[in-house]
Design an enzyme around this catalytic site. Structure first.
Site, PDB file in Angstrom:
ATOM      1  N   SER A 359      -5.004  -2.407   4.454  1.00  0.00           N
ATOM      2  CA  SER A 359      -6.048  -2.555   5.473  1.00  0.00           C
ATOM      3  C   SER A 359      -7.346  -1.853   5.097  1.00  0.00           C
ATOM      4  O   SER A 359      -7.337  -0.802   4.433  1.00  0.00           O
ATOM      5  CB  SER A 359      -5.555  -1.987   6.809  1.00  0.00           C
ATOM      6  OG  SER A 359      -4.377  -2.636   7.240  1.00  0.00           O
ATOM      7  N   HIS A 475      -3.422  -0.842  14.565  1.00  0.00           N
ATOM      8  CA  HIS A 475      -2.073  -0.803  13.991  1.00  0.00           C
ATOM      9  C   HIS A 475      -1.219   0.302  14.609  1.00  0.00           C
ATOM     10  O   HIS A 475      -0.010   0.110  14.810  1.00  0.00           O
ATOM     11  CB  HIS A 475      -2.149  -0.623  12.478  1.00  0.00           C
ATOM     12  CG  HIS A 475      -2.585  -1.866  11.756  1.00  0.00           C
ATOM     13  ND1 HIS A 475      -1.827  -3.009  11.723  1.00  0.00           N
ATOM     14  CD2 HIS A 475      -3.722  -2.148  11.055  1.00  0.00           C
ATOM     15  CE1 HIS A 475      -2.453  -3.941  11.030  1.00  0.00           C
ATOM     16  NE2 HIS A 475      -3.607  -3.455  10.608  1.00  0.00           N
TER      17      HIS A 475
END
Length: 538
Positions: A359, A475
């Site tokens: 990410s 997340h």
């Protein structure tokens, strides 16, 4: 080149660039582009827009036309809310949505303010009902019987509570509900909210904020996981759908058709959520790479050697998740998408045991440069103040270790300069074309301190008790843990500008997802690997 590849390429080339106001959502841009290509607009050589630049005489006429157009849309909006004859409702809703799409940005703003203020709930009536409710005497409860001894006396409570529930619903709820059942209405509501969010960034108007909050709740209900279809996107899908994947990929832009085929081919997966009311267009999609180990750089996911055989993969790596609708911002469709994709992959490929991400860290450099700039200014002011008063500011913090300060100050003055290590670091990181990334000497100095500060940013920097970084917050609230940060994982201009090239792996541990999500949402507790925590000082 086959017909599908040609169609995708042509669609991509035909997409409007900067000809449409950026405040509009992509869907609104498309609708506006259609209007610009209509025969009426082509015959005059320009789109019939009220905010166009024209001679003063024409602007006067346009102003009058704009006002009449606004009043027509306002009238259709009122009819859509107040009309009781359902047989005419579809026509009214069509006129309203079409008319709204043709309004100028300023008239859209004006109309939304009318909707937020004039079709709000009746607070005078609410206050009257609350007074009546507070004036009632609560009947007693027969504890021995375990039931109400004066059941009939509760009828007044039930009546006022029912009336309160009805009165606390604003009138614009009627418009939202009716649009939701109208063909194309859900797509239009997304455009509507996109405009609301755009106007709120310019000015925080409380009535408009309340309108946005109510519409967001409605959309969250209508877009529940039960109403969404999980679809695996492949090269066999229609060109119109694949073109949208190319257009909306927000993390790692798709460079060409070969890149698109690679992302949909062997060792790769792409899944999207579709809604029956918006056919052929994913609301959100996620791209997955099947690997032997958790990737440390985006280069090895996108460009490196051919993918491994799928039966040898042990890791499903989520490397991109993109939302296609600005109007659905804040509605966490990604949470349900990730969980459903994990469930699907486990069912189809039981040999996959690790689920992780690679990410971006979009807020790191912004935070770091702001920190360096502010601390440098505080250091200068503290120096002059301490000389005068013998004191220093409690807000000043040297974010560098002594050895890091020494290493930065030892850099040749021919490369950069500064009064202290933080100023030197600021000057290096803001250099044009990221010159610091091309010098092995500078990289060796900056790597350990950037990695340490990035770990601190992810683990310790918070806003309202939650992770400051938006992707980290996403997340972590979904139940992931921070596993590892990776040096020079994204060397693109975007990656270097956002995070100095650093990327992060989040891991979804199946047995701990719910536990981690609960502890993060309730207490802000961030779960991370022991190796990562060791890089951050207590």
């Amino acid at each position: 080149m086959n017909k599908k590849a040609l169609a995708i390429l042509m669609r991509a080339r035909m997409r409007p660039n900067n000809s449409i106001n950026p405040a509009l959502s992509p869907l609104a841009k498309e609708m506006n582009q259609v209007n610009q290509n209509s025969p009426d607009s082509q015959s005059t050589g320009h789109a019939i827009r009220c905010d166009s630049e024209e001679p003063s005489e024409m602007r006067t006429n346009d102003a009058g036309n704009c006002e009449r157009e606004f009043e027509l849309v306002r009238t259709s909006m009122h009819s859509a809310i107040s009309m009781s004859k359902t047989e005419d409702l579809d026509s009214i809703l069509h006129n309203f949505s079409e008319g709204y799409s043709n309004l100028s940005i300023e008239n859209r703003r004006k109309l939304l303010l009318v909707l937020a203020r004039e079709y709000d709930l009746n607070r005078v009536h609410v206050r009257e009902l609350i007074k009546q409710y507070l004036g009632l005497e609560l009947p007693g409860v027969d504890k021995a019987q375990g039931s109400f001894s004066e059941e009939g006396l509760f009828s007044s409570f039930y009546r006022i509570e029912r009336n309160l529930r009805h009165t606390l619903r604003p009138l614009y709820e009627v418009l939202f509900d009716r649009l939701n059942t109208h063909p194309g209405g859900l797509r239009f509501l997304s455009i509507l909210r996109s405009d609301i969010l755009s106007f709120l960034t310019e000015e925080n108007i409380s009535s408009l904020r309340a309108l946005d909050s109510y519409l967001k709740e409605k959309l969250s209900t209508w877009l529940s996981p039960a109403a969404l279809e999980l679809h695996q996107i492949t090269w066999d899908d229609p060109a119109s759908l694949l073109e949208k994947i190319v257009a909306y990929e927000a993390v790692h832009p798709i460079s060409n058709l070969l890149d698109l085929k690679r992302r949909l081919g062997v060792g790769r997966r792409c899944f999207g959520y579709l809604h029956p009311a918006i056919p052929g267009e994913p609301l959100i999609f996620i791209e997955v790479a099947l690997l032997k180990n958790i990737a440390q750089t985006i280069q090895e996911v996108l460009w490196d050697s051919p993918p491994i055989p799928e039966n040898e993969a042990t890791c499903a790596l989520f490397y991109s998740i993109s939302s296609t609708q600005p109007g659905l911002s804040g509605i966490n469709l990604g949470k349900f998408l990730i969980k459903r994709v994990i469930t699907l992959v486990i069912r189809e490929m039981p040999h996959i045991s690790t689920f992780a991400t690679l990410s971006p860290i979009p807020g790191f450099m912004q935070w770091l440069l702001s920190k360096l700039a502010s601390q440098t200014k505080l250091a200068e002011s503290d120096m002059s103040q301490s000389l005068a008063e013998g004191s220093s500011s409690t807000f000043w913090e040297n974010i560098l270790k002594p050895e890091e300060e020494k290493a930065l100050m030892s850099i040749s003055k021919d490369i950069t300069s500064g009064k202290n290590g933080m100023e030197v670091m600021f000057n290096l990181l803001t250099s044009t074309y990221h010159k610091w990334t091309k010098s092995p000497e500078l990289l060796s100095v900056l790597e350990p301190l950037l990695m340490r500060l990035c770990a601190r940013y992810l683990l310790q920097e918070k806003k309202r008790g939650k992770a400051l970084d938006s992707v980290a917050n996403f997340h972590l609230q979904n139940g992931a843990m921070i596993e590892r940060i990776n040096w020079m994982a994204d060397r693109s201009d975007k990656g270097l500008s956002q995070s100095g090239g650093i990327m992060v792996n989040y891991v979804y541990s199946l047995e701990h997802i719910d536990e981690f999500a609960y502890s993060y949402l309730s207490t802000g507790d961030i779960h991370a690997s022991s190796d990562l925590r060791c890089t951050v000082e207590p």
